[in-house]
Design a protein around this motif. Sequence first.
Motif, mmCIF file in Angstrom:
data_model
loop_
_atom_site.group_PDB
_atom_site.id
_atom_site.type_symbol
_atom_site.label_atom_id
_atom_site.label_comp_id
_atom_site.label_asym_id
_atom_site.label_seq_id
_atom_site.Cartn_x
_atom_site.Cartn_y
_atom_site.Cartn_z
ATOM 1 N N GLN A 8 -21.165 21.360 -51.260
ATOM 2 C CA GLN A 8 -22.477 21.246 -50.624
ATOM 3 C C GLN A 8 -23.513 20.746 -51.618
ATOM 4 O O GLN A 8 -24.330 19.880 -51.294
ATOM 5 C CB GLN A 8 -22.916 22.592 -50.044
ATOM 6 C CG GLN A 8 -22.176 22.991 -48.799
ATOM 7 C CD GLN A 8 -22.513 24.405 -48.340
ATOM 8 O OE1 GLN A 8 -22.895 25.262 -49.138
ATOM 9 N NE2 GLN A 8 -22.360 24.647 -47.045
ATOM 10 N N ASP A 9 -23.481 21.273 -52.824
ATOM 11 C CA ASP A 9 -24.414 20.842 -53.864
ATOM 12 C C ASP A 9 -24.209 19.371 -54.215
ATOM 13 O O ASP A 9 -25.171 18.613 -54.362
ATOM 14 C CB ASP A 9 -24.271 21.693 -55.122
ATOM 15 C CG ASP A 9 -24.815 23.107 -54.952
ATOM 16 O OD1 ASP A 9 -25.501 23.370 -53.939
ATOM 17 O OD2 ASP A 9 -24.544 23.944 -55.833
ATOM 18 N N ILE A 10 -22.957 18.971 -54.356
ATOM 19 C CA ILE A 10 -22.657 17.570 -54.671
ATOM 20 C C ILE A 10 -23.132 16.657 -53.551
ATOM 21 O O ILE A 10 -23.717 15.595 -53.801
ATOM 22 C CB ILE A 10 -21.148 17.381 -54.939
ATOM 23 C CG1 ILE A 10 -20.748 18.108 -56.223
ATOM 24 C CG2 ILE A 10 -20.781 15.903 -55.008
ATOM 25 C CD1 ILE A 10 -19.245 18.189 -56.447
ATOM 26 N N LEU A 11 -22.902 17.063 -52.302
ATOM 27 C CA LEU A 11 -23.337 16.249 -51.162
ATOM 28 C C LEU A 11 -24.857 16.115 -51.140
ATOM 29 O O LEU A 11 -25.379 15.016 -50.921
ATOM 30 C CB LEU A 11 -22.832 16.853 -49.849
ATOM 31 C CG LEU A 11 -23.156 16.067 -48.580
ATOM 32 C CD1 LEU A 11 -22.548 14.670 -48.631
ATOM 33 C CD2 LEU A 11 -22.652 16.823 -47.345
ATOM 34 N N LEU A 45 -23.374 5.492 -50.823
ATOM 35 C CA LEU A 45 -23.109 5.799 -49.413
ATOM 36 C C LEU A 45 -21.615 6.003 -49.172
ATOM 37 O O LEU A 45 -21.218 6.896 -48.414
ATOM 38 C CB LEU A 45 -23.643 4.684 -48.510
ATOM 39 C CG LEU A 45 -25.157 4.624 -48.373
ATOM 40 C CD1 LEU A 45 -25.571 3.332 -47.658
ATOM 41 C CD2 LEU A 45 -25.694 5.838 -47.638
ATOM 42 N N CYS A 46 -20.796 5.197 -49.828
ATOM 43 C CA CYS A 46 -19.344 5.378 -49.716
ATOM 44 C C CYS A 46 -18.911 6.725 -50.290
ATOM 45 O O CYS A 46 -18.075 7.418 -49.708
ATOM 46 C CB CYS A 46 -18.614 4.236 -50.414
ATOM 47 S SG CYS A 46 -18.766 2.650 -49.567
ATOM 48 N N MET A 47 -19.497 7.102 -51.421
ATOM 49 C CA MET A 47 -19.172 8.382 -52.042
ATOM 50 C C MET A 47 -19.632 9.539 -51.143
ATOM 51 O O MET A 47 -18.903 10.515 -50.954
ATOM 52 C CB MET A 47 -19.824 8.501 -53.415
ATOM 53 C CG MET A 47 -19.336 9.685 -54.213
ATOM 54 S SD MET A 47 -20.082 9.836 -55.846
ATOM 55 C CE MET A 47 -19.725 8.252 -56.552
ATOM 56 N N GLN A 48 -20.828 9.409 -50.581
ATOM 57 C CA GLN A 48 -21.339 10.445 -49.684
ATOM 58 C C GLN A 48 -20.419 10.601 -48.475
ATOM 59 O O GLN A 48 -20.108 11.709 -48.055
ATOM 60 C CB GLN A 48 -22.766 10.076 -49.239
ATOM 61 C CG GLN A 48 -23.433 11.069 -48.317
ATOM 62 C CD GLN A 48 -23.138 10.803 -46.852
ATOM 63 O OE1 GLN A 48 -22.929 9.679 -46.417
ATOM 64 N NE2 GLN A 48 -23.106 11.850 -46.082
ATOM 65 N N ASP A 49 -19.939 9.484 -47.930
ATOM 66 C CA ASP A 49 -19.037 9.526 -46.788
ATOM 67 C C ASP A 49 -17.725 10.211 -47.150
ATOM 68 O O ASP A 49 -17.198 11.014 -46.382
ATOM 69 C CB ASP A 49 -18.778 8.101 -46.282
ATOM 70 C CG ASP A 49 -17.937 8.084 -45.029
ATOM 71 O OD1 ASP A 49 -18.304 8.767 -44.044
ATOM 72 O OD2 ASP A 49 -16.898 7.386 -45.027
ATOM 73 N N SER A 50 -17.224 9.921 -48.333
ATOM 74 C CA SER A 50 -15.984 10.545 -48.791
ATOM 75 C C SER A 50 -16.152 12.059 -48.939
ATOM 76 O O SER A 50 -15.280 12.836 -48.519
ATOM 77 C CB SER A 50 -15.568 9.923 -50.115
ATOM 78 O OG SER A 50 -14.436 10.555 -50.629
ATOM 79 N N ILE A 51 -17.256 12.466 -49.514
ATOM 80 C CA ILE A 51 -17.528 13.902 -49.675
ATOM 81 C C ILE A 51 -17.634 14.568 -48.311
ATOM 82 O O ILE A 51 -17.047 15.631 -48.070
ATOM 83 C CB ILE A 51 -18.817 14.126 -50.494
ATOM 84 C CG1 ILE A 51 -18.637 13.621 -51.926
ATOM 85 C CG2 ILE A 51 -19.217 15.605 -50.490
ATOM 86 C CD1 ILE A 51 -19.936 13.483 -52.702
ATOM 87 N N TYR A 52 -18.376 13.930 -47.391
ATOM 88 C CA TYR A 52 -18.526 14.479 -46.044
ATOM 89 C C TYR A 52 -17.158 14.638 -45.374
ATOM 90 O O TYR A 52 -16.863 15.676 -44.772
ATOM 91 C CB TYR A 52 -19.431 13.586 -45.196
ATOM 92 C CG TYR A 52 -19.275 13.856 -43.728
ATOM 93 C CD1 TYR A 52 -19.863 14.978 -43.142
ATOM 94 C CD2 TYR A 52 -18.499 13.036 -42.921
ATOM 95 C CE1 TYR A 52 -19.688 15.260 -41.797
ATOM 96 C CE2 TYR A 52 -18.324 13.306 -41.578
ATOM 97 C CZ TYR A 52 -18.913 14.413 -41.020
ATOM 98 O OH TYR A 52 -18.730 14.697 -39.704
ATOM 99 N N LYS A 53 -16.327 13.614 -45.461
ATOM 100 C CA LYS A 53 -15.017 13.668 -44.804
ATOM 101 C C LYS A 53 -14.161 14.800 -45.367
ATOM 102 O O LYS A 53 -13.465 15.488 -44.613
ATOM 103 C CB LYS A 53 -14.297 12.332 -44.935
ATOM 104 C CG LYS A 53 -14.875 11.264 -44.033
ATOM 105 C CD LYS A 53 -14.178 9.932 -44.218
ATOM 106 C CE LYS A 53 -14.784 8.891 -43.296
ATOM 107 N NZ LYS A 53 -14.248 7.554 -43.532
ATOM 108 N N TYR A 61 -18.202 21.429 -42.941
ATOM 109 C CA TYR A 61 -19.333 20.644 -42.431
ATOM 110 C C TYR A 61 -18.999 20.302 -40.995
ATOM 111 O O TYR A 61 -18.197 19.415 -40.724
ATOM 112 C CB TYR A 61 -19.497 19.367 -43.250
ATOM 113 C CG TYR A 61 -20.857 18.709 -43.133
ATOM 114 C CD1 TYR A 61 -21.673 18.588 -44.245
ATOM 115 C CD2 TYR A 61 -21.315 18.195 -41.933
ATOM 116 C CE1 TYR A 61 -22.911 17.980 -44.173
ATOM 117 C CE2 TYR A 61 -22.546 17.592 -41.840
ATOM 118 C CZ TYR A 61 -23.348 17.473 -42.964
ATOM 119 O OH TYR A 61 -24.570 16.868 -42.880
ATOM 120 N N THR A 62 -19.567 21.037 -40.085
ATOM 121 C CA THR A 62 -19.218 20.851 -38.685
ATOM 122 C C THR A 62 -20.352 20.155 -37.933
ATOM 123 O O THR A 62 -21.518 20.318 -38.259
ATOM 124 C CB THR A 62 -18.917 22.200 -38.009
ATOM 125 O OG1 THR A 62 -20.045 23.056 -38.169
ATOM 126 C CG2 THR A 62 -17.704 22.863 -38.639
#
Length: 81
Positions: A8-11, A45-53, A61-62
Amino acid sequence: MEDKNLMQDILLLEKGVCDLYMHGSIESSTANVHETFKTALNNSLCMQDSIYKKMSAKGWYTDEAVQQSKINTVKQKFAAQ
């Protein structure tokens, strides 16, 4: 620290970085600076998407489904403006 809290912190940090790169791109005064910020933004943005996934796959993360009636209410509100 639990893995969930760490992710969560990284995101949150990554989202903040995306915001900074976006503003850097918008405010850049030369094409080279603009392209540099734009590339950095795309990578973030790609990194954020990877973290989210990864978080979503673990159930950390629901998403909440929104009722169609609520969507229609918001549409009508903004259509009237």
